[in-house]
Design a protein around this motif. Structure first.
Motif, PDB file in Angstrom:
ATOM      1  N   VAL A   5      30.331  21.522   8.584  1.00  0.00           N
ATOM      2  CA  VAL A   5      31.300  21.805   7.521  1.00  0.00           C
ATOM      3  C   VAL A   5      30.548  22.193   6.243  1.00  0.00           C
ATOM      4  N   PRO A   6      30.943  23.290   5.583  1.00  0.00           N
ATOM      5  CA  PRO A   6      30.316  23.638   4.296  1.00  0.00           C
ATOM      6  C   PRO A   6      30.573  22.525   3.269  1.00  0.00           C
ATOM      7  N   THR A   7      29.585  22.265   2.446  1.00  0.00           N
ATOM      8  CA  THR A   7      29.708  21.229   1.417  1.00  0.00           C
ATOM      9  C   THR A   7      29.461  21.830   0.038  1.00  0.00           C
ATOM     10  N   GLY A   8      29.806  21.061  -0.981  1.00  0.00           N
ATOM     11  CA  GLY A   8      29.503  21.457  -2.356  1.00  0.00           C
ATOM     12  C   GLY A   8      30.270  22.656  -2.870  1.00  0.00           C
ATOM     13  N   LEU A   9      31.474  22.880  -2.350  1.00  0.00           N
ATOM     14  CA  LEU A   9      32.253  24.038  -2.796  1.00  0.00           C
ATOM     15  C   LEU A   9      32.569  23.925  -4.280  1.00  0.00           C
ATOM     16  N   GLN A  10      32.259  24.992  -5.005  1.00  0.00           N
ATOM     17  CA  GLN A  10      32.545  25.063  -6.438  1.00  0.00           C
ATOM     18  C   GLN A  10      33.354  26.317  -6.714  1.00  0.00           C
ATOM     19  N   ALA A  11      34.391  26.203  -7.530  1.00  0.00           N
ATOM     20  CA  ALA A  11      35.229  27.335  -7.924  1.00  0.00           C
ATOM     21  C   ALA A  11      35.175  27.474  -9.437  1.00  0.00           C
ATOM     22  N   THR A  12      34.888  28.672  -9.906  1.00  0.00           N
ATOM     23  CA  THR A  12      34.800  28.946 -11.336  1.00  0.00           C
ATOM     24  C   THR A  12      35.684  30.140 -11.678  1.00  0.00           C
ATOM     25  N   ALA A  13      36.558  29.977 -12.664  1.00  0.00           N
ATOM     26  CA  ALA A  13      37.391  31.093 -13.125  1.00  0.00           C
ATOM     27  C   ALA A  13      36.513  31.988 -13.997  1.00  0.00           C
ATOM     28  N   ALA A  14      36.091  33.115 -13.437  1.00  0.00           N
ATOM     29  CA  ALA A  14      35.217  34.042 -14.151  1.00  0.00           C
ATOM     30  C   ALA A  14      35.993  34.899 -15.148  1.00  0.00           C
ATOM     31  N   SER A  15      37.274  35.097 -14.887  1.00  0.00           N
ATOM     32  CA  SER A  15      38.134  35.889 -15.761  1.00  0.00           C
ATOM     33  C   SER A  15      39.580  35.567 -15.383  1.00  0.00           C
TER      34      SER A  15
END
Length: 158
Positions: A5-15
């Protein structure tokens, strides 16, 4: 065998219309072929690396993302822990319309009450600047303003 399972998912609103995602690489007994990116549960794309730019989003909206790894045999991992993000509001670049029908509603020797028709805007009109003889003398959130402390028998331009 499915990948880890992928770990450390980060989401950033770039715009207002873009969310950038990144995560830690998965492992597989043969090789990880790619990753499926889900927004609010629906697949929105695939990536061959551990990053993805989602450009199918709207301003001022909350989203939840997960990622699952897959291998060349079609095995897919469970989805990652979710990462949530809210996109910022879009920039307001359109000025409001010009207020119309400026008129006095009351005049005394020391006060002038002004009223006008509301302006419109694609986002919102939050207030009005009132000018007397070219200089800003106040603001109003409404379509009226009272100007007091005036000299009798004097002409003013608003």
């Amino acid at each position: 065998t499915p990948p880890s399972v992928p770990t450390g998912l980060q989401a950033t609103a770039a715009s207002p219309t873009r969310v950038d995602l990144s995560w830690n690489a998965s492992t597989d007994n043969v090789a990880v072929a790619g990753y499926r990116v889900r927004r609010n549960g629906a697949v929105v794309g695939t990536a061959s690396t551990t990053s993805f730019a989602d450009t199918g989003v709207s301003a001022s909206t909350s989203y939840s993302y997960t990622v699952a790894a897959f291998d060349a045999a079609g095995n897919e991992s469970a989805v990652s822990a979710a990462a949530s993000v809210t996109t910022p509001a879009a920039a307001d670049t359109t000025p409001p319309s010009v207020p119309t029908n400026l008129r006095t509603s009351s005049v005394t020797t020391s006060r002038v009450d002004l009223v006008w028709n509301a302006a419109t805007d694609d986002v919102a009109v939050t207030g009005y600047r009132i000018r007397r003889d070219g200089a800003v003398i106040g603001t109003s959130p409404a379509t009226s303003f009272g100007d007091s402390g005036l000299a009798a028998n004097t002409t003013y331009v608003y």
